[in-house]
Design a protein around this motif. Structure first.
Motif, PDB file in Angstrom:
ATOM      1  N   VAL A  12      36.476  40.606 -12.711  1.00  0.00           N
ATOM      2  CA  VAL A  12      35.473  40.449 -13.492  1.00  0.00           C
ATOM      3  C   VAL A  12      35.508  38.949 -14.109  1.00  0.00           C
ATOM      4  N   VAL A  13      34.356  38.395 -13.962  1.00  0.00           N
ATOM      5  CA  VAL A  13      34.228  37.233 -14.697  1.00  0.00           C
ATOM      6  C   VAL A  13      33.377  37.120 -16.013  1.00  0.00           C
ATOM      7  N   SER A  14      33.954  36.937 -17.051  1.00  0.00           N
ATOM      8  CA  SER A  14      33.391  37.151 -18.249  1.00  0.00           C
ATOM      9  C   SER A  14      33.028  35.843 -19.028  1.00  0.00           C
ATOM     10  N   ASP A  15      31.865  35.678 -19.683  1.00  0.00           N
ATOM     11  CA  ASP A  15      31.450  34.627 -20.603  1.00  0.00           C
ATOM     12  C   ASP A  15      32.170  34.494 -21.660  1.00  0.00           C
ATOM     13  N   ALA A  16      33.028  33.482 -22.215  1.00  0.00           N
ATOM     14  CA  ALA A  16      33.637  33.474 -23.459  1.00  0.00           C
ATOM     15  C   ALA A  16      33.197  33.902 -24.569  1.00  0.00           C
ATOM     16  N   HIS A  17      31.868  34.398 -24.672  1.00  0.00           N
ATOM     17  CA  HIS A  17      31.287  34.557 -26.128  1.00  0.00           C
ATOM     18  C   HIS A  17      30.615  36.079 -26.119  1.00  0.00           C
ATOM     19  N   ILE A  18      31.117  37.049 -24.995  1.00  0.00           N
ATOM     20  CA  ILE A  18      30.677  38.311 -24.900  1.00  0.00           C
ATOM     21  C   ILE A  18      31.115  39.167 -26.115  1.00  0.00           C
ATOM     22  N   HIS A  19      30.352  40.066 -26.237  1.00  0.00           N
ATOM     23  CA  HIS A  19      30.467  41.188 -27.454  1.00  0.00           C
ATOM     24  C   HIS A  19      31.962  41.766 -27.105  1.00  0.00           C
ATOM     25  N   ALA A  20      32.324  42.388 -28.215  1.00  0.00           N
ATOM     26  CA  ALA A  20      33.703  42.879 -28.316  1.00  0.00           C
ATOM     27  C   ALA A  20      33.806  44.310 -27.397  1.00  0.00           C
ATOM     28  N   SER A  21      32.684  44.923 -27.428  1.00  0.00           N
ATOM     29  CA  SER A  21      32.584  46.387 -26.547  1.00  0.00           C
ATOM     30  C   SER A  21      32.721  45.787 -25.001  1.00  0.00           C
ATOM     31  N   LEU A  22      32.349  44.729 -24.640  1.00  0.00           N
ATOM     32  CA  LEU A  22      32.725  44.210 -23.162  1.00  0.00           C
ATOM     33  C   LEU A  22      34.067  43.755 -23.002  1.00  0.00           C
ATOM     34  N   VAL A  23      34.687  43.039 -23.976  1.00  0.00           N
ATOM     35  CA  VAL A  23      36.042  42.888 -23.876  1.00  0.00           C
ATOM     36  C   VAL A  23      36.702  43.908 -23.898  1.00  0.00           C
ATOM     37  N   ASP A  24      36.725  44.997 -24.841  1.00  0.00           N
ATOM     38  CA  ASP A  24      37.469  46.203 -24.593  1.00  0.00           C
ATOM     39  C   ASP A  24      37.068  46.921 -23.428  1.00  0.00           C
ATOM     40  N   ALA A  25      35.835  46.802 -22.728  1.00  0.00           N
ATOM     41  CA  ALA A  25      35.651  47.640 -21.377  1.00  0.00           C
ATOM     42  C   ALA A  25      36.472  46.848 -20.404  1.00  0.00           C
ATOM     43  N   VAL A  26      36.771  45.522 -20.497  1.00  0.00           N
ATOM     44  CA  VAL A  26      37.465  45.082 -19.280  1.00  0.00           C
ATOM     45  C   VAL A  26      39.166  45.314 -19.508  1.00  0.00           C
ATOM     46  N   ARG A  27      39.504  45.376 -20.845  1.00  0.00           N
ATOM     47  CA  ARG A  27      41.039  45.675 -20.859  1.00  0.00           C
ATOM     48  C   ARG A  27      41.094  47.240 -20.392  1.00  0.00           C
ATOM     49  N   LEU A  28      40.331  48.218 -20.884  1.00  0.00           N
ATOM     50  CA  LEU A  28      40.510  49.450 -20.237  1.00  0.00           C
ATOM     51  C   LEU A  28      40.407  49.566 -18.722  1.00  0.00           C
ATOM     52  N   SER A  29      39.695  48.689 -17.990  1.00  0.00           N
ATOM     53  CA  SER A  29      39.267  48.851 -16.545  1.00  0.00           C
ATOM     54  C   SER A  29      40.627  48.273 -15.793  1.00  0.00           C
ATOM     55  N   ARG A  30      41.287  47.305 -16.484  1.00  0.00           N
ATOM     56  CA  ARG A  30      42.674  46.858 -15.784  1.00  0.00           C
ATOM     57  C   ARG A  30      42.303  45.974 -14.739  1.00  0.00           C
ATOM     58  N   ALA A  31      41.031  45.528 -14.803  1.00  0.00           N
ATOM     59  CA  ALA A  31      40.472  44.535 -13.658  1.00  0.00           C
ATOM     60  C   ALA A  31      41.177  43.245 -13.827  1.00  0.00           C
ATOM     61  N   GLU A  32      41.167  42.437 -12.958  1.00  0.00           N
ATOM     62  CA  GLU A  32      41.515  41.044 -12.827  1.00  0.00           C
ATOM     63  C   GLU A  32      40.257  40.142 -13.869  1.00  0.00           C
ATOM     64  N   LEU A  33      41.025  39.447 -14.694  1.00  0.00           N
ATOM     65  CA  LEU A  33      39.729  38.717 -15.415  1.00  0.00           C
ATOM     66  C   LEU A  33      39.886  37.484 -15.435  1.00  0.00           C
TER      67      LEU A  33
END
Length: 372
Positions: free
Chosen positions: A118-139
């Motif tokens: 998962v490649v995430s913009d530094a400013h994404i919303h908390a819901s997407l941040v939490d989603a990545v944490r739950l997915s356990r994907a490489e970030l």
């Protein structure tokens, strides 16, 4: 004092000292205060067509959906809303959920796992941040709107990849480089996930549609129904195969009670009003440009305008001063801001009449001059 009581007291003291304490402030149904703090960008939450649709749906279908979507909770109202949302935004299919937060959680956790990048913009919303944490994907978190950094992250991995962005970012109010991101994702076989929470409505069908990306197989949209549509709920829009996958694999969808009839019907009615009144987004865009000029800040791409404040304490004081003069505005403070700068959060609302809007502008100019 017990261990937990002591810990809670210590945490409260730290928040108080740093100016980061938050409290709930219930408001009455009828309020003379001008509201430029909420997210009802087009003023549709109190539109008579929208409220009548919500009331009628509650009387016809009941107060709640009664079950999860896969049991007996899927109503014909949901199906109609999904069809209309997809048609309006130029997407092949849609899946409605109980909140926009759930839409982001459902999509990312159903697509990403330990074998995903998962490649995430530094400013994404908390819901997407939490989603990545739950997915356990490489970030990999990349600098804000840095397309080259996204490309480099994708080039350095052979995993299935998701790229996360918002069409309009909720703090700075800037527009994501969607066309460039979509091109990079296509070149690397990645999927671009675009949260249109602040784009839908303010930009009609949204910026994904406006930039000619709607319907592309590798560009998926999430959205909330609680901002421009003045209701509640969320949706994921994309290929039918993606929707079918979410129905079968997305835990936040499968195990959640379906969106209630009233907000479903309200969102559907609001979508109809938006189609019939294309001048509403134009009002928002005109007002946000004028207000930004009056306050001496850059105009945002969406409806949320933020004015930097020297400290959290000053931001809270400015918010209180505006309220004393009959104007409600929001306040961004850490950890809700990606750069650590506290701000007044002002949301432009097309439903505020011209006289109230002029008064609000006068109040804001005076408050910002005193506190900035």
């Amino acid at each position: 004092m017990s261990t937990w009581s002591a810990w809670l007291a210590q945490q409260a003291a730290v928040r108080e000292e740093s100016g980061l304490r938050r409290v709930l402030r219930p408001r009455p149904a009828a309020d003379a205060t001008i509201d430029l703090a909420g997210n009802d960008y087009l003023g549709l939450s109190r539109d008579p067509v929208v409220t009548a649709a919500a009331a009628d749906a509650a009387l016809m279908w009941g107060a709640g959906a009664g079950a999860s979507r896969l049991v007996t909770g899927t109503l014909r109202l949901h199906e109609t809303l999904e069809t209309e949302l997809a048609a309006y935004t130029g997407q092949p299919a849609a899946l409605v959920m109980s909140t926009g937060y759930h839409a982001n959680l459902a999509l990312v956790t159903a697509l990403a796992d330990r074998d995903t990048l998962v490649v995430s913009d530094a400013h994404i919303h908390a819901s997407l941040v939490d989603a990545v944490r739950l997915s356990r994907a490489e970030l990999v978190v990349v600098p804000h709107s840095d397309v080259a950094a996204v490309s480099a992250a994708l080039a350095g991995s052979d995993k299935r990849a998701l790229v996360l962005a918002e069409s309009v970012y909720s703090v700075l109010g800037d527009e994501a480089p969607l066309v460039e991101l979509a091109e990079v994702c296509a070149a690397h076989g990645a999927m671009l996930v675009v949260d249109e929470a602040h784009g839908l409505g303010v930009h009609g069908p949204g910026l994904v549609h406006e930039r000619g990306l709607a319907g592309q197989e590798h560009v998926v949209v999430t959205m909330t129904l609680s901002k421009s549509l003045g209701s509640q709920g969320g949706a994921v829009l994309g290929p039918p195969a993606l929707v079918e996958h979410l129905v079968n694999k997305a835990r936040p969808f499968i195990f959640d009670t379906a969106l209630a009839p009233a907000p479903t019907a309200a969102a559907l009615a609001a979508l109809g009003v938006l189609r019939a009144r294309p001048e509403l987004p134009a009002v928002v865009r005109r007002r946000v440009v004028d207000l930004a000029a009056a306050l001496g800040v850059e105009p945002p791409a969406g409806a949320v305008l933020s004015v930097p404040m020297p400290s959290p304490q000053v931001a809270v004081a400015a918010q209180a001063a505006a309220l004393e003069h009959g104007l409600r505005v929001g306040c961004f403070r850490p950890p809700s801001v990606p750069d650590g700068i506290s701000r007044l959060r002002i949301t432009v609302n097309a439903g505020v009449d011209d006289d109230a809007w002029e008064r609000a502008t006068e109040i804001l100019v005076a408050v910002v001059k005193e506190h900035a």
